[in-house]
Design an enzyme around this catalytic site. Structure first.
Site, mmCIF file in Angstrom:
data_model
loop_
_atom_site.group_PDB
_atom_site.id
_atom_site.type_symbol
_atom_site.label_atom_id
_atom_site.label_comp_id
_atom_site.label_asym_id
_atom_site.label_seq_id
_atom_site.Cartn_x
_atom_site.Cartn_y
_atom_site.Cartn_z
ATOM 1 N N LYS A 104 0.814 -1.255 0.102
ATOM 2 C CA LYS A 104 0.057 0.013 -0.020
ATOM 3 C C LYS A 104 0.731 1.193 -0.054
ATOM 4 O O LYS A 104 2.085 1.199 0.310
ATOM 5 C CB LYS A 104 -1.047 -0.048 1.105
ATOM 6 N N ARG B 257 -3.267 -10.391 4.258
ATOM 7 C CA ARG B 257 -3.713 -10.539 2.815
ATOM 8 C C ARG B 257 -2.296 -10.152 2.090
ATOM 9 O O ARG B 257 -2.370 -8.551 2.124
ATOM 10 C CB ARG B 257 -5.000 -9.779 2.578
HETATM 11 N N1 PMM Z 1 -7.392 -3.849 0.510
HETATM 12 C C1 PMM Z 1 -7.713 -3.827 -0.674
HETATM 13 C C2 PMM Z 1 -8.403 -4.762 -1.320
HETATM 14 N N2 PMM Z 1 -9.202 -5.817 -0.469
HETATM 15 N N3 PMM Z 1 -9.498 -6.556 1.701
HETATM 16 C C3 PMM Z 1 -9.640 -6.376 2.938
HETATM 17 N N4 PMM Z 1 -9.986 -7.377 3.816
HETATM 18 N N5 PMM Z 1 -8.709 -5.589 3.474
HETATM 19 C C4 PMM Z 1 -8.006 -4.660 2.627
HETATM 20 O O1 PMM Z 1 -7.370 -3.887 3.582
HETATM 21 C C5 PMM Z 1 -8.148 -4.812 1.420
HETATM 22 C C6 PMM Z 1 -8.897 -5.802 0.798
HETATM 23 C C7 PMM Z 1 -6.849 -2.889 -1.655
HETATM 24 O O2 PMM Z 1 -6.541 -3.133 -2.737
HETATM 25 P P1 PMM Z 1 -5.378 -4.345 -3.326
HETATM 26 O O3 PMM Z 1 -6.247 -5.676 -3.809
HETATM 27 O O4 PMM Z 1 -4.949 -4.064 -4.441
HETATM 28 O O5 PMM Z 1 -4.381 -4.683 -2.057
#
Ligand code: PMM
Length: 277
Positions: A216, A255
């Site tokens: 991020k 994640r």
């Molecule tokens: N951040 C992104 C996408 N999905 N899901 C959860 N549970 N928590 C998060 O902080 C989160 C997410 C941001 O986008 P990315 O898929 O490009 O990392």
């Protein structure tokens, strides 16, 4: 929570964004066959499950049609499940969630915490599947205009618990709920660091906690040289450091886009915890 997955360490969720515009991997896995291959690679590299999303949530992102979201994610979910990969779906739409579960996804990851689609909680309740409720205030197009808090940590925790109440009222079982403070969603870089410094405030809420710091922007800012942010694909070491710290703080699942180092880090943390017990 997810039968067959490790319970003695923090879990690792890999990410496949089937989108043209995600900040971290946008455009790389748009074609279903490429996305499936990548998801299988993530599982081989140590991802316990793979999160498939079809809609970018990067700051400023515009929403896509539900049909387009389904077109992107369903073949990838089906393909991964047929390869034996455990899958979660990253969606804010009840219809996508329902179809994804029917295709074999086992966990709903709703970045809006059930706020974007009022039918989401009913889908989770009917399927009796785990659901991640992430802290969310507004859609990505405007979310960074909503970063005012009276008391950052207490407000995030309070807003998450409101969504827990909505979930319980809709019939979602308490033991199926996972909370996520939502790094970068209606949060500035400094606020992300404050969340990370106070993870205990979330683990103490009585639910498993998920965390997604991977690549991020706040990491790019931390590692910037002058005005040049560290490029997204060069934020892996910082991501791994956060995975280790999160695991040590009792986070249930991290994640990440590149699981190899994180998968090792969570095992180091688990072994140390065993020694300290
Ligand atoms: N951040 C992104 C996408 N999905 N899901 C959860 N549970 N928590 C998060 O902080 C989160 C997410 C941001 O986008 P990315 O898929 O490009 O990392």
């Amino acid at each position: 929570m997810l039968p067959g997955l490790a319970t003695d360490r923090c879990l690792v969720m890999g990410v496949v964004n089937v989108t043209p515009d995600s900040f971290s991997d946008g455009g790389k896995w748009l074609d279903a066959a490429t996305a499936i291959r990548h998801g299988v690679e993530l599982a081989k590299s140590g991802a316990d499950l793979v999160d498939v999303g079809g809609e970018s949530t990067r700051p400023g992102a515009i929403r896509i049609d539900p049909e387009e979201e389904l077109r992107r994610v369903l073949p990838v979910i089906e393909g991964l499940v047929s390869e034996g990969v455990r899958v979660s779906v990253d969606t804010m739409r009840a219809v996508t969630a329902r179809r994804a579960l029917a295709a074999g996804a086992e966990l709903l990851n709703d970045v809006s915490g059930g706020r974007a689609d009022p039918d989401m909680m009913a889908v989770a309740a009917a399927a009796n599947c785990p659901i991640v409720l992430m802290h969310w205030r507004e859609h990505s197009a405007v979310m960074q205009r909503h970063t005012d808090y009276d008391d950052l940590i207490a407000d995030i925790a309070g807003e998450l618990m409101q969504q827990v109440d909505v979930a319980l009222a809709a019939g979602v079982a308490r033991e199926r709920i996972i909370l996520d403070p939502g790094l970068g969603f209606s949060k500035t870089g400094d606020q992300n660091w404050a969340v990370l410094a106070n993870l205990h405030a979330f683990t103490e809420l009585g639910f498993p906690v998920m965390l997604a710091a991977s690549r991020k922007r706040f990491l790019g800012e931390l590692l910037a040289v002058g005005d040049d942010l560290r490029p997204t694909d060069e934020r892996e070491a910082a991501t791994t450091a956060i995975s280790a710290l999160a695991a040590a703080a009792g986070v249930w699942c991290v994640r990440v886009h590149e699981p190899t180092a994180t998968a090792d880090a969570v095992r180091v943390v688990a072994r140390l915890a065993q020694e300290q017990a």
